[in-house]
Scaffold this motif. Sequence first.
Motif, short mmCIF file in Angstrom:
data_model
loop_
_atom_site.label_atom_id
_atom_site.label_comp_id
_atom_site.label_asym_id
_atom_site.label_seq_id
_atom_site.Cartn_x
_atom_site.Cartn_y
_atom_site.Cartn_z
N VAL A 142 -15.98 -33.25 8.40
CA VAL A 142 -16.82 -32.05 8.47
C VAL A 142 -17.63 -31.97 9.76
O VAL A 142 -18.23 -32.95 10.21
CB VAL A 142 -17.79 -32.00 7.27
N THR A 143 -17.63 -30.78 10.35
CA THR A 143 -18.51 -30.44 11.45
C THR A 143 -19.43 -29.34 10.95
O THR A 143 -18.96 -28.32 10.43
CB THR A 143 -17.73 -29.94 12.68
N GLY A 144 -20.74 -29.54 11.08
CA GLY A 144 -21.70 -28.52 10.69
C GLY A 144 -22.40 -27.98 11.92
O GLY A 144 -22.93 -28.77 12.72
N VAL A 145 -22.40 -26.67 12.10
CA VAL A 145 -23.05 -26.08 13.26
C VAL A 145 -24.06 -25.04 12.83
O VAL A 145 -23.85 -24.31 11.84
CB VAL A 145 -22.02 -25.45 14.23
N ASP A 146 -25.17 -24.99 13.55
CA ASP A 146 -26.21 -24.02 13.25
C ASP A 146 -26.99 -23.71 14.52
O ASP A 146 -27.10 -24.55 15.42
CB ASP A 146 -27.16 -24.55 12.17
N ALA A 147 -27.54 -22.49 14.58
CA ALA A 147 -28.27 -22.06 15.75
C ALA A 147 -29.67 -22.65 15.81
O ALA A 147 -30.25 -22.77 16.88
CB ALA A 147 -28.38 -20.54 15.74
N VAL A 148 -30.21 -23.00 14.65
CA VAL A 148 -31.60 -23.46 14.59
C VAL A 148 -31.65 -24.97 14.72
O VAL A 148 -31.13 -25.70 13.86
CB VAL A 148 -32.25 -23.00 13.27
N GLU A 149 -32.30 -25.45 15.75
CA GLU A 149 -32.37 -26.89 16.00
C GLU A 149 -33.06 -27.63 14.86
O GLU A 149 -32.67 -28.74 14.49
CB GLU A 149 -33.10 -27.15 17.31
N LYS A 150 -34.08 -27.01 14.26
CA LYS A 150 -34.77 -27.65 13.13
C LYS A 150 -33.81 -27.88 11.97
O LYS A 150 -33.88 -28.90 11.28
CB LYS A 150 -35.95 -26.79 12.68
N ASN A 151 -32.93 -26.92 11.73
CA ASN A 151 -31.95 -27.07 10.65
C ASN A 151 -31.07 -28.28 10.89
O ASN A 151 -30.79 -29.07 9.97
CB ASN A 151 -31.08 -25.82 10.54
N ILE A 152 -30.58 -28.44 12.11
CA ILE A 152 -29.71 -29.55 12.45
C ILE A 152 -30.43 -30.88 12.30
O ILE A 152 -29.87 -31.86 11.80
CB ILE A 152 -29.15 -29.38 13.88
N LYS A 153 -31.68 -30.94 12.69
CA LYS A 153 -32.45 -32.18 12.56
C LYS A 153 -32.61 -32.57 11.09
O LYS A 153 -32.46 -33.74 10.72
CB LYS A 153 -33.82 -32.03 13.22
N ILE A 154 -32.91 -31.57 10.25
CA ILE A 154 -33.04 -31.81 8.81
C ILE A 154 -31.71 -32.26 8.23
O ILE A 154 -31.63 -33.21 7.43
CB ILE A 154 -33.54 -30.55 8.09
N ALA A 155 -30.62 -31.61 8.63
CA ALA A 155 -29.29 -31.94 8.12
C ALA A 155 -28.90 -33.36 8.50
O ALA A 155 -28.39 -34.11 7.66
CB ALA A 155 -28.26 -30.94 8.67
N ARG A 156 -29.13 -33.75 9.75
CA ARG A 156 -28.79 -35.10 10.18
C ARG A 156 -29.60 -36.15 9.43
O ARG A 156 -29.08 -37.18 9.02
CB ARG A 156 -29.05 -35.23 11.68
N LEU A 157 -30.88 -35.87 9.26
CA LEU A 157 -31.76 -36.82 8.56
C LEU A 157 -31.30 -37.03 7.13
O LEU A 157 -31.19 -38.17 6.66
CB LEU A 157 -33.20 -36.29 8.59
N HIS A 158 -30.99 -35.95 6.43
CA HIS A 158 -30.59 -36.07 5.03
C HIS A 158 -29.21 -36.70 4.90
O HIS A 158 -28.99 -37.54 4.02
CB HIS A 158 -30.59 -34.68 4.37
N ALA A 159 -28.29 -36.32 5.76
CA ALA A 159 -26.94 -36.89 5.71
C ALA A 159 -26.95 -38.39 5.97
O ALA A 159 -26.14 -39.13 5.42
CB ALA A 159 -26.03 -36.20 6.73
#
Length: 304
Positions: A142-159
């Motif tokens: 899986v590759t997850g992409v999003d425009a909002v940097e905060k979203n990506i930071k939260i996603a990486r932390l939880h994953a």
Amino acid sequence: MASKLLRHSHLRLRALYSSNPSGSTRGLLSFRLFSNASSEKPTGFERASTSTSTSTSTSSSLKDLELAKFASIAETWWDSEGPFKPLHVMNPTRLAFIRSTLCRHFSKDPNSARPFEGLKIVDVGCGGGILSEPLARMGATVTGVDAVEKNIKIARLHAGLDPVTSTIEYCCTTAEKLVEEDKKFDAVISLEVIEHVADPAEFCKSLAALTVSDGATIISTINRSMRSYATAIIAAEYILHWLPKGTHDWSSFLTPEELVLILQRANITVREMAGFVYNPLTGRWLLSDDIGVNFIAFGTKNSQ
């Protein structure tokens, strides 16, 4: 699970295609009913984009106002009682549709614990990763992409809390940028995003460009109907407070017919469609033939 695809939409979509100047009706006429779909690969018959951070010069189909809106609540992605509660509740039903359609199309075993083993999937507009993570647990790369940097930071932390989901590649970028990088995926998924982009047609062209030939594209969104205005905006945002006020702009919604035609012009043939209906007694969403409000579409990229 007893689930259905649209019955009545077939006739409406037939009428739309009949009026299409291209005269192409082949894809629509082989529309498959979800409840009758076999495990065989079908023979015939999705505005969510992700954008980049504000410092990126790459063109994007996402609106700056939408970026700011979702950045302000990014920390609440994994709060199942927070602003994204409706998506958490809907997620099992969305995944049921994705599992069924992708397993049939790619000849995978839907009863397997990891049916998506060997598939490369991109989650466009992944937010905090609430869809990316279960896709990874089902075996997908899986590759997850999003425009909002905060979203990506939260996603990486939880994953990172689970070795299985820690393999997800999260990127703060756009679908358009991935196209420039010549990225390709077996399946391109974008759920509840297309209603937030400035140009749905251009966005769908990017999704199509990311999809390999005969690959899959799945989009979910909200129908532009009076029922959706009453339920998805008035009720959900102002009465029940399920969503923050201003989450949706009714004029930005697409009808199923519009989405099918936009995807057709992007070289994607819609093969299955289903609606989501909420049962207030059980508090669950179900797949239905009712596409009056929330709906999801599965399509495949035509061979060049």
